[in-house]
Motif scaffolding. Structure first.
Motif, PDB file in Angstrom:
ATOM      1  N   GLY A 706       0.815  -1.398  -0.049  1.00 46.14           N
ATOM      2  CA  GLY A 706       0.085   0.064   0.056  1.00 46.14           C
ATOM      3  C   GLY A 706       0.822   1.420   0.096  1.00 46.14           C
ATOM      4  O   GLY A 706       2.026   1.282  -0.058  1.00 46.14           O
ATOM      5  N   PRO A 707       0.048   2.416   0.076  1.00 46.68           N
ATOM      6  CA  PRO A 707       0.902   3.700   0.370  1.00 46.68           C
ATOM      7  C   PRO A 707       1.910   3.855   1.294  1.00 46.68           C
ATOM      8  O   PRO A 707       1.409   3.570   2.616  1.00 46.68           O
ATOM      9  CB  PRO A 707      -0.102   4.862   0.066  1.00 46.68           C
ATOM     10  CG  PRO A 707      -1.485   4.121   0.636  1.00 46.68           C
ATOM     11  CD  PRO A 707      -1.233   2.559   0.347  1.00 46.68           C
ATOM     12  N   ARG A 708       2.867   4.042   1.077  1.00 50.40           N
ATOM     13  CA  ARG A 708       3.965   4.371   2.454  1.00 50.40           C
ATOM     14  C   ARG A 708       4.895   5.522   2.298  1.00 50.40           C
ATOM     15  O   ARG A 708       4.781   6.050   1.153  1.00 50.40           O
ATOM     16  CB  ARG A 708       5.012   3.113   2.254  1.00 50.40           C
ATOM     17  CG  ARG A 708       4.384   1.699   2.451  1.00 50.40           C
ATOM     18  CD  ARG A 708       5.528   0.632   2.115  1.00 50.40           C
ATOM     19  NE  ARG A 708       6.209   0.575   3.241  1.00 50.40           N
ATOM     20  CZ  ARG A 708       7.486  -0.352   3.384  1.00 50.40           C
ATOM     21  NH1 ARG A 708       7.580  -0.994   2.096  1.00 50.40           N
ATOM     22  NH2 ARG A 708       8.322  -0.282   4.421  1.00 50.40           N
ATOM     23  N   LYS A 709       5.547   6.067   3.092  1.00 48.98           N
ATOM     24  CA  LYS A 709       6.370   7.053   3.306  1.00 48.98           C
ATOM     25  C   LYS A 709       7.522   6.569   2.041  1.00 48.98           C
ATOM     26  O   LYS A 709       8.097   5.514   2.067  1.00 48.98           O
ATOM     27  CB  LYS A 709       6.919   7.251   4.539  1.00 48.98           C
ATOM     28  CG  LYS A 709       5.790   7.893   5.379  1.00 48.98           C
ATOM     29  CD  LYS A 709       6.459   8.224   6.933  1.00 48.98           C
ATOM     30  CE  LYS A 709       5.316   8.749   7.893  1.00 48.98           C
ATOM     31  NZ  LYS A 709       5.913   9.162   9.150  1.00 48.98           N
ATOM     32  N   LYS A 710       8.156   7.822   1.962  1.00 48.55           N
ATOM     33  CA  LYS A 710       9.156   7.493   0.932  1.00 48.55           C
ATOM     34  C   LYS A 710      10.447   6.994   1.627  1.00 48.55           C
ATOM     35  O   LYS A 710      10.836   7.577   2.600  1.00 48.55           O
ATOM     36  CB  LYS A 710       9.660   8.829   0.054  1.00 48.55           C
ATOM     37  CG  LYS A 710      10.914   8.635  -0.780  1.00 48.55           C
ATOM     38  CD  LYS A 710      11.211  10.117  -1.485  1.00 48.55           C
ATOM     39  CE  LYS A 710      12.109  10.191  -2.599  1.00 48.55           C
ATOM     40  NZ  LYS A 710      12.500  11.384  -3.044  1.00 48.55           N
ATOM     41  N   ALA A 711      10.868   5.768   1.420  1.00 46.29           N
ATOM     42  CA  ALA A 711      12.071   5.270   1.842  1.00 46.29           C
ATOM     43  C   ALA A 711      13.209   6.139   1.670  1.00 46.29           C
ATOM     44  O   ALA A 711      13.507   6.794   0.650  1.00 46.29           O
ATOM     45  CB  ALA A 711      12.372   3.977   1.156  1.00 46.29           C
ATOM     46  N   LYS A 712      14.405   5.982   2.815  1.00 49.05           N
ATOM     47  CA  LYS A 712      15.539   6.716   2.787  1.00 49.05           C
ATOM     48  C   LYS A 712      16.368   6.182   1.683  1.00 49.05           C
ATOM     49  O   LYS A 712      16.529   5.231   1.347  1.00 49.05           O
ATOM     50  CB  LYS A 712      16.149   6.649   4.167  1.00 49.05           C
ATOM     51  CG  LYS A 712      17.531   7.168   4.205  1.00 49.05           C
ATOM     52  CD  LYS A 712      18.176   6.951   5.489  1.00 49.05           C
ATOM     53  CE  LYS A 712      19.621   7.806   5.439  1.00 49.05           C
ATOM     54  NZ  LYS A 712      20.102   7.609   6.839  1.00 49.05           N
TER      55      LYS A 712
END
Length: 794
Positions: A706-712
């Motif tokens: 699903g939608p997630r925060k942008k990974a480092k």
């Protein structure tokens, strides 16, 4: 014609190229010299067989003898077409040198390379055919070193591809496919060792590995694309060697990220090889000369290595080999054997290999709608949030479900997902993944969900995490569409509540009635009528309609090639009757029809009376509802005319979709209401996905997560971003003033003062002058400021 003494020197063994040139010019004149060299070749051949059988000679003498033997082989092969009767045994002798014959001896090293090259030359001169050449080269692949293996592999692929350019060479394809099938089948009886642990025994499966690799290359180049090709890889999917099995699984999964040690490293295209080349280039720049060209090459090599690393980290590809899955023979048996192999060797296979088998089994089950019920009880033990690569396992679970999967088997799986993934004791990402997995399973089989469990799951739409809210709302929206009866009244929504009345959800195993016609077919009929009207100068003429429709049929099937799955026959086939007698079509004047006509007269009279009564009833109905009856009759007439006159081609269906979309746009713009807008949105969505067939669309990990925060960003990604920002500017220059201003310039003193540290600003001359200013100076500045503000207002 005699030869001079000066010309005899060129006929020595050391001048074989010159003798070869002379023989090609005058074969009969130099026959005696050729026979002398040919006898020398035969003596060295017998000597090689004797020495290989057990005689011991010094290494220097052996190398010298092999060099002379290789020169003679090249010489005899070059002039073989000049003396076909004398050299008819040459291909057989070369075959025995490579594969071992009656003496059981084979050549090694440079001599083997020479023999292979001369065999290829004989094929190019058409002294031997492709079948004979490939029967020799294919068994050599697992035996020769890497350098020679690349030459043999390229030769085999080029020969097969060239033979199938104009038309399919079925004879050659059958022979080569039989050889590859035998290479795979030869190791099927071995014991399964598995790939778990470092101390595993050495596996044997080189022949099968190369067979699978050759099949994959030919499939990729569209040379072979029939069911026999797929059957070779399907057999390799159950090979005891896990590397062979993994290569076969990757073929069906459409993944390009295979074991680098097997294929990529040998071709120099693996991740390790690419990074090694980049490091070598960087080292050469440090110790040697450097230039812009070499720096650009180094940058490009690093980018390529990073791309390959990302591709490998992504796991299994998202573009499965759907045609190969469709061409599987007996997919039910194939799926059951896959599950038996997975269950039987569960402790021997590593997790990565088991996930590969799960992926393939789930996709076969989804494509062919198979029911391998033991798979769900097997996979349930892996449904824990701390399981490695659990997202791939969830993808496999969802892909295996279809509308014919029994709901009773899936209900425990849904409960397990809810207990392990959806509860307050885990992170938000875990809850979102669990809800998305449940949604994808229920999308394919809605009857596996329980009402109480669904009520608990959709309560997570009140969560504070965006991913959890999105997943829970997606599950709620799904059941509003597929089965709103499981939702509470306040959760159904307006559209679902209105649709629930008089439109009950079909039970498991039931299907709706088949469509009676094609939606929007009357639009296509009107389009053809308008074209005919324009062609006739504005006058509608239906006399040439049939002729024009036939011409349209021929154009509509262009570029629409459908190959037979069997690939054993092409075109139409003549079907013989049971006897030798021809089929005779009888007319109405035959004796049988004359006998039957007398019997049918009485029936026709009775039927005529019934028809009169039906016509009276029809007239009364038309008088009661003339407009409705007229509309129905016109629609039926349009459908029947188009169905009788034309077979719709793929081009017609594409045109029909465009006409439906245009009609929906016109209806929505003219005030058709929300229903017209929803229909337009549905047609546009179907048009966007027309290139990707719904059956070819498989689930991905991103849909589960699903939608997630942008990974480092990784170190490589950060470096790539930095290098991209440095393009087009000097090494230490700033682009601030050049980007933000119309005229390029540097920043002003006022802009610099804004960024000045506070401790430096308080001790600046300007600030210190303000502190030391007298009361009179302050009054003057204040009055000047007031006057300036007044002027600005006016």
């Amino acid at each position: 014609m005699g030869k001079s003494r000066a010309s005899r020197g060129i006929l020595l063994t050391s001048n074989l190229p010159q003798l070869q040139n002379l023989i090609k010019r005058d074969p009969e004149g130099y026959r005696e010299e050729f026979l002398t060299q040919y006898n020398h070749y035969l003596s060295l051949l017998r000597l090689h067989q004797v020495s290989s059988a057990g005689a011991t000679t010094s290494s220097s003498a052996t190398d010298k003898s092999n060099e002379l033997f290789g020169d003679l082989i090249t010489f005899i092969s070059q002039v073989a077409q000049c003396y076909p009767e004398d050299t008819k045994e040459l291909p057989k002798q070369l075959r025995e040198l490579l594969l071992g014959g009656e003496g059981g001896t084979t050549v090694k090293g440079d001599l083997r390379r020479t023999v292979v090259k001369n065999l290829v030359m004989l094929r190019n001169k058409e002294i031997i055919d492709s079948i004979e050449l490939l029967q020799i080269l294919l068994p050599l692949l697992p035996q020769v070193p890497q350098a020679l293996r690349g030459v043999i592999r390229h030769t085999i692929l080029t020969d097969i591809k060239t033979s199938n350019v104009k038309t399919k060479n079925h004879r050659l394809n059958r022979v080569v496919q039989s050889l590859l099938f035998g290479m795979v089948e030869s190791g099927m009886g071995a014991e399964v060792v598995g790939d778990k642990g470092k101390g595993k025994a050495k596996e044997k499966g080189g022949e099968a590995m190369w067979a699978v690799m050759m099949v994959k290359e030919l499939w990729k180049k569209s040379v072979w694309n029939d069911a026999k090709t797929v059957s070779i890889v399907a057999l390799a999917a159950f090979h005891p060697n896990t590397k062979v099995q993994s290569a076969a699984l990757h073929f069906f999964l459409g993944s390009e990220n295979e074991d680098e040690d097997d294929s990529d490293e040998e071709d120099g295209g693996g991740v390790r090889a690419a990074r090694k080349l980049a490091r070598n280039m960087e080292h050469r720049l440090e110790v040697g000369k450097s230039g812009k060209k070499r720096e650009k090459m180094l940058t490009q090599m690093k980018k390529d290595a990073n791309k390959k690393g990302k591709k490998k980290a992504a796991g299994i590809g998202h573009t499965p080999n759907f045609p190969a899955l469709e061409l599987l023979h007996d997919p039910q048996t194939f799926g059951e054997k896959l599950y038996d192999n997975l269950h039987k060797h569960d402790k021997q296979y590593s997790l990565d290999h088991k996930i590969l088998i799960m992926q393939l089994l789930s996709r076969v089950m989804g494509v062919h709608k198979l029911c391998v019920l033991g798979f769900y009880s097997y996979i349930i033990k892996y449904l824990t949030y701390h399981q490695l690569q659990v997202t791939l396992i969830l993808v496999s679970l969802a892909q295996s479900v279809h509308d014919l999967t029994p709901p009773d088997v899936l209900t425990p799986v849904i409960r397990k997902l809810a207990q392990e993934f959806v509860h307050p004791g885990v992170g938000a990402e875990v809850i979102a993944a669990g809800l998305n997995a449940i949604r994808e399973v229920c999308r394919r089989q809605p009857w596996c969900m329980e009402e109480d469990l669904l009520s608990d799951l959709i309560d997570y739409r009140k969560s504070k995490d965006k991913g959890v809210v999105t997943a829970s709302r997606g599950l709620l929206q799904l059941f509003r569409e597929v089965n709103p009866g499981l939702l509470k009244r306040r959760e159904r929504g307006k559209a679902a509540s209105m649709g629930l009345i008089g439109n009950q959800v079909l039970a498991y195993g039931h299907s709706r009635d088949a469509a009676e016609g094609i939606e929007g077919l009357e639009l296509l009929d009107e389009h053809f009528a308008n074209l005919r009207k324009e062609a006739n100068g504005g006058i509608s003429d239906d006399s040439d309609a049939e002729m024009e429709i036939d011409e349209d049929d021929d154009a509509g099937w262009e570029n629409w090639d459908v190959e037979s799955a069997s690939s054993g026959s092409s075109g139409w086939e003549d079907v013989a009757s049971d006897g030798d007698e021809d089929i005779v079509l009888s007319d109405s004047d035959d004796e049988d029809d004359k006998k039957k006509s007398a019997k049918s007269k009485g029936k026709k009279k009775a039927e005529k009376d019934d028809e009169d009564e039906d016509m009276d009833d029809a007239k009364s109905v038309v008088s009661m509802a003339p407009s409705a009856a007229t509309e129905v009759s016109q629609t039926t007439k349009k459908l029947s005319l188009l169905a009788q006159q034309k077979i719709l081609t793929p081009a017609d269906f594409a045109l029909l979709n465009e006409l439906r979309l245009k009609a929906a746009k016109d209806l929505a713009e003219s005030g058709g209401g929300s229903a017209a807008k929803r229909k337009l949105a549905a047609l546009e969505a179907s048009k966007r996905h027309v290139a990707d067939d719904e059956a070819d669309r498989f689930l991905t990990e991103a849909e589960i997560l699903g939608p997630r925060k942008k990974a480092k960003a990784t170190w490589e990604e950060r470096m790539e971003s930095i290098q991209k920002g440095r393009e087009g500017r000097d090494k230490f220059g700033s682009m601030k003033g050049k980007k933000k201003k119309d005229a390029p310039s540097s920043s002003t003193n006022r802009e610099k003062a804004r960024n000045k540290p506070i401790m430096m600003a308080v001790h600046s001359n300007k600030v210190m002058q303000k502190k030391k200013a007298s009361l009179r100076d302050k009054q003057i500045k204040l009055r000047a400021s007031i006057e300036k503000q007044k002027k600005l207002k006016h």
